[in-house]
Design an enzyme around this catalytic site. Sequence first.
Site, short mmCIF file in Angstrom:
data_model
loop_
_atom_site.label_atom_id
_atom_site.label_comp_id
_atom_site.label_asym_id
_atom_site.label_seq_id
_atom_site.Cartn_x
_atom_site.Cartn_y
_atom_site.Cartn_z
N GLY A 101 0.82 -1.03 0.05
CA GLY A 101 -0.01 -0.08 -0.04
C GLY A 101 0.96 1.31 0.11
CG HIS A 211 11.81 -2.00 21.70
ND1 HIS A 211 11.54 -0.49 21.87
CD2 HIS A 211 10.46 -2.41 20.74
CE1 HIS A 211 10.45 -0.27 21.22
NE2 HIS A 211 9.80 -1.33 20.50
CD GLU A 281 7.95 -5.46 19.28
OE1 GLU A 281 8.71 -5.02 18.28
OE2 GLU A 281 7.16 -4.69 20.12
CE LYS A 323 8.79 3.46 13.91
NZ LYS A 323 8.89 2.54 12.79
CE1 TYR A 325 3.50 3.16 11.66
CE2 TYR A 325 3.30 3.62 14.15
CZ TYR A 325 4.01 2.96 12.92
OH TYR A 325 4.93 2.24 13.27
CG ASN A 326 -2.88 9.37 13.30
OD1 ASN A 326 -3.28 8.44 13.43
ND2 ASN A 326 -2.69 10.45 13.57
#
Length: 332
Positions: A101, A211, A281, A323, A325-326
């Site tokens: 996408g 992380h 994860e 990032k 994301y929205n």
Amino acid sequence: MRYKVLILLLLVLMSLYAQYREYPFSLKKLQMTYQCWSLKNQPELQLSDWFNATMDSTRMGLRATNWSAPIVWTGTYNELVLANYYEKHPVAVGLIVFAVGSYIWYYLGRFLESANMFFMVNQKVIIYVMLDDFSSMPWIDLSRHRTLKIFRVKQERRWQDISMMRMKIISEHIADHIQYEVDYVFCMDVDQIFKAKYGLETLGDSVAQLHTYWYKESPNKVPYERNEASEAYIAVGEGDFYYHAAVFGGTTTQVLKITQDCARAIMKDKKNNIEAVWHDESHLNKYFFLHRPTKLLSPEYCWDLGQNKTPDIKSVKLIWNYKNYNLLRRHL
């Protein structure tokens, strides 16, 4: 006389055919022969040859686990020793990345350009790109010793499903062809950018990434899956570190085991209508809890620039891209 020659020739052809029936030629068998020879017949590089586990007063980072796996930080490895060893005993390294996408146009180009510049410099590298739209694939002018292979994957309805299904897809590709093409393979998220040399010091049987947010926390405080019904469940009081699924790797044999086990656990949860808190994860952390990694990478190998650097972060090799994301997850 002519008939005798023909009969002799016929007997030779029949003999060759019989041998072929018993030992048929196969490109995959030839690749398997290469794989067995490539890693198993190399003299082993000892950890003490290239890794310095001694702590010093200027560093806060732990350099080894309690099961004696090295934790790689800047300054802990001898780059020259590693380069000399792998020059005499060359290996091929794979890099698997997914982009579907809007992630293709937003992230993939920067990721590939930076990987071409910094990932395993001077080594033979095959980059495996899994995407859902070939027409959106960016043009990359690859350096020498580098190959790009592109594969189509199905676009899932939700981003969570994309995240979880990649374990199954990776395992299928490793089993089908990747294990015969490279010796080591890394799996990475596309929303990252290489900023410095990401080299031979990262190679190992099974490699886990500490992380950025949780590497200093005790296991009781990290976001393991706490639902006892989930295959990813880790009880409070158990665990070692929290690992980031944005980066993991190892030999093709080990990464195949990692991805197959995680895929099986994800599918079992899915049948029971369970979704782990951090999706693949969470399952990766469960796998590394049960099968401890042989090498850990410090947060320098996957750092969020939004975090304040502490003195243990000296040289960042890979950073998180912005990032958004929205925007992106609305257009998957």
